[in-house]
Enzyme design. Structure first.
Site, PDB file in Angstrom:
ATOM      1  N   ASP A   1       0.691  -1.358   0.206  1.00 37.64           N
ATOM      2  CA  ASP A   1      -0.076  -0.008  -0.091  1.00 37.64           C
ATOM      3  C   ASP A   1       0.954   1.181  -0.013  1.00 37.64           C
ATOM      4  O   ASP A   1       1.618   1.406   0.932  1.00 37.64           O
ATOM      5  CB  ASP A   1      -0.930   0.160   1.059  1.00 37.64           C
ATOM      6  CG  ASP A   1      -1.782   1.265   1.178  1.00 37.64           C
ATOM      7  OD1 ASP A   1      -2.962   1.040   0.688  1.00 37.64           O
ATOM      8  OD2 ASP A   1      -1.327   2.231   1.958  1.00 37.64           O
TER       9      ASP A   1
ATOM     10  N   TYR B   1       2.941  10.364  -0.823  1.00 36.82           N
ATOM     11  CA  TYR B   1       4.145   9.676   0.342  1.00 36.82           C
ATOM     12  C   TYR B   1       5.436   9.939  -0.468  1.00 36.82           C
ATOM     13  O   TYR B   1       6.392   9.949   0.272  1.00 36.82           O
ATOM     14  CB  TYR B   1       4.036   8.193   0.428  1.00 36.82           C
ATOM     15  CG  TYR B   1       2.759   7.740   1.120  1.00 36.82           C
ATOM     16  CD1 TYR B   1       1.669   8.550   1.608  1.00 36.82           C
ATOM     17  CD2 TYR B   1       2.390   6.494   1.049  1.00 36.82           C
ATOM     18  CE1 TYR B   1       0.545   7.914   2.262  1.00 36.82           C
ATOM     19  CE2 TYR B   1       1.403   5.742   1.640  1.00 36.82           C
ATOM     20  CZ  TYR B   1       0.519   6.663   2.244  1.00 36.82           C
ATOM     21  OH  TYR B   1      -0.806   6.181   2.755  1.00 36.82           O
TER      22      TYR B   1
ATOM     23  N   LYS C   1      -2.971   5.709  -4.492  1.00 31.89           N
ATOM     24  CA  LYS C   1      -4.037   6.668  -4.011  1.00 31.89           C
ATOM     25  C   LYS C   1      -4.097   8.195  -4.704  1.00 31.89           C
ATOM     26  O   LYS C   1      -2.953   8.626  -5.047  1.00 31.89           O
ATOM     27  CB  LYS C   1      -3.974   6.937  -2.610  1.00 31.89           C
ATOM     28  CG  LYS C   1      -3.940   5.802  -1.802  1.00 31.89           C
ATOM     29  CD  LYS C   1      -3.816   6.328  -0.019  1.00 31.89           C
ATOM     30  CE  LYS C   1      -3.567   4.772   0.536  1.00 31.89           C
ATOM     31  NZ  LYS C   1      -2.152   4.469   0.517  1.00 31.89           N
TER      32      LYS C   1
ATOM     33  N   HIS D   1      -8.111   9.361  -1.987  1.00 35.23           N
ATOM     34  CA  HIS D   1      -7.264   9.337  -0.592  1.00 35.23           C
ATOM     35  C   HIS D   1      -8.090  10.105   0.488  1.00 35.23           C
ATOM     36  O   HIS D   1      -8.146   9.616   1.652  1.00 35.23           O
ATOM     37  CB  HIS D   1      -6.008  10.266  -0.875  1.00 35.23           C
ATOM     38  CG  HIS D   1      -5.005   9.819   0.209  1.00 35.23           C
ATOM     39  ND1 HIS D   1      -3.567   9.858  -0.173  1.00 35.23           N
ATOM     40  CD2 HIS D   1      -4.896   9.510   1.265  1.00 35.23           C
ATOM     41  CE1 HIS D   1      -2.816   9.615   0.683  1.00 35.23           C
ATOM     42  NE2 HIS D   1      -3.803   9.300   1.855  1.00 35.23           N
TER      43      HIS D   1
ATOM     44  N   LEU E   1      -2.016   0.233  14.820  1.00 37.97           N
ATOM     45  CA  LEU E   1      -1.149   0.271  16.111  1.00 37.97           C
ATOM     46  C   LEU E   1      -1.284   1.698  17.046  1.00 37.97           C
ATOM     47  O   LEU E   1      -0.526   2.084  17.738  1.00 37.97           O
ATOM     48  CB  LEU E   1       0.304  -0.255  16.022  1.00 37.97           C
ATOM     49  CG  LEU E   1       0.380  -1.483  15.478  1.00 37.97           C
ATOM     50  CD1 LEU E   1       1.905  -1.986  15.416  1.00 37.97           C
ATOM     51  CD2 LEU E   1      -0.062  -2.201  16.000  1.00 37.97           C
TER      52      LEU E   1
ATOM     53  N   SER F   1       6.183  -1.173   8.867  1.00 36.68           N
ATOM     54  CA  SER F   1       7.371  -1.304   9.390  1.00 36.68           C
ATOM     55  C   SER F   1       8.582  -1.487   8.479  1.00 36.68           C
ATOM     56  O   SER F   1       8.278  -1.911   7.332  1.00 36.68           O
ATOM     57  CB  SER F   1       7.466  -2.685  10.286  1.00 36.68           C
ATOM     58  OG  SER F   1       8.726  -2.654  11.055  1.00 36.68           O
TER      59      SER F   1
ATOM     60  N   LYS G   1       8.715  -9.457   9.942  1.00 39.29           N
ATOM     61  CA  LYS G   1       8.669 -10.954  10.239  1.00 39.29           C
ATOM     62  C   LYS G   1       7.772 -11.185  11.518  1.00 39.29           C
ATOM     63  O   LYS G   1       6.710 -12.076  11.382  1.00 39.29           O
ATOM     64  CB  LYS G   1       9.881 -11.648  10.685  1.00 39.29           C
ATOM     65  CG  LYS G   1       9.800 -13.107  10.727  1.00 39.29           C
ATOM     66  CD  LYS G   1      11.284 -13.776  10.839  1.00 39.29           C
ATOM     67  CE  LYS G   1      11.122 -15.418  10.729  1.00 39.29           C
ATOM     68  NZ  LYS G   1      12.302 -15.815  10.877  1.00 39.29           N
TER      69      LYS G   1
END
Length: 320
Positions: A51, A56, A85, A118, A216, A268, A275
């Site tokens: 994504d 960005y 986007k 967006h 998160l 990340s 992982k």
């Protein structure tokens, strides 16, 4: 159904989206090559959903990574699901295809798997400054959507969707006269403090899937986030549930969203974390713990994008 990193959800147009994706946003001070390296590592680990977005500023690097992994035989193009986007300065109908072609050119790809609006509002070309209100434009997203439908018909993108739309805005788009394609998804902020259950129920009723970003909590960038808001991963109830499963709070926070049937974007740039994030497929939360985590909902948006609060189509004035 047992979830795996290879699980896909069928979209309302017949295409399918991997249930976990790599989010590639990074603040401007992060070197662009880190995103390129992370994308290569993610593909090696088995991520197939990438994504990204024009705004960005790293689609060249992400495209380099995807094409490198195609070149070395790790994947074929059809194995990768790439989401781009359409930025808000390209919402005028005559600019929509140009915005898409800019992404395709930067990525050096022939098509995108998913291309989404967006935000539900258009803005004029201006410097992105978190301290200033953006200069907003008044393009009706009906016109933008018609141009996106043409991009799909031209084969430049396989599926089209939206991001940051509230229920009212989705209702308006779905009631558009002559609507050819429904949005396949609505990509929104979603986490244990913003579980989006009402929006999800509405979207489910219309065969629109939710894709979750900031699962998160937030990147805690002071330019965009109120630092007085609680840190999600430090929530004591989340910590208790995580300890019960011998998992990290991050893994449990992500698993919660996945079990709600929502696609998760995991962000990340470190190999170990990339992982570890796939560990969400090694356990399952029981119904009681799902209920416990659902009750943590505070309808808290970390990313309020307050620079656009004056825009008539600003989405977060509504409850959902």
């Amino acid at each position: 159904m047992a979830l795996t990193k290879d699980t896909r959800i069928t979209l309302n147009d017949g295409n399918s989206i991997p249930i976990i994706g790599l989010g590639t946003y990074a603040s401007p001070d992060v070197p662009k090559n880190l995103g390129e390296d992370a994308t290569k590592i993610a593909i090696d680990l088995g991520y197939r959903h990438i994504d990204c977005a024009y705004i960005y500023g790293n689609e060249v690097q992400i495209g380099n990574a995807i094409r490198a992994k195609i070149s070395d035989g790790t994947v074929k193009r059809e194995d990768i699901f790439y989401t781009g986007k359409l930025w808000c300065t390209f919402f005028s109908p005559e600019l929509v295809r140009k915005g898409l072609e800019k992404s395709l050119q930067d990525l050096q790809l022939d098509y995108l798997d998913l291309f989404i609006m967006h935000w539900p509002f258009s803005i004029k070309v201006c410097e992105i400054n978190p301290d200033k209100a953006f200069a907003y434009d008044d393009v009706d997203f009906y016109a933008t959507w018609e141009a996106l439908e043409k991009c799909k018909d031209a084969g430049l993108v396989k599926s089209i969707g939206v991001s940051n739309f509230n229920k009212r805005q989705l209702e308006r788009l779905l009631s558009k006269p002559g609507l050819k394609y429904k949005p396949v998804c609505n990509q929104v902020e979603c986490h244990i403090y913003l579980s989006q259950s009402k929006l999800q129920a509405y979207c489910n009723s219309k065969s629109i899937i939710l894709v979750a970003y900031s699962v998160l909590g937030s990147h805690r960038d002071k330019n965009w986030v109120d630092l007085s808001t609680p840190v999600l991963l430090e929530d004591p109830i989340l910590a208790n549930v995580a300890a019960k499963y011998n998992r990290s709070p991050a893994e449990v926070a992500m698993r919660f969203i996945l079990q709600k049937g929502i696609v998760v974007l995991a962000k990340s740039f470190t190999a170990a974390r990339l992982k570890q994030n796939l560990g969400v497929f090694d356990f399952e939360l029981n119904p009681e713990d799902m209920k416990t985590l659902e009750e943590l909902d505070k309808n808290l948006h970390y990313g309020l994008f307050k620079q656009m609060k004056q825009h008539p189509e600003y989405p977060f004035h509504d409850e959902y």
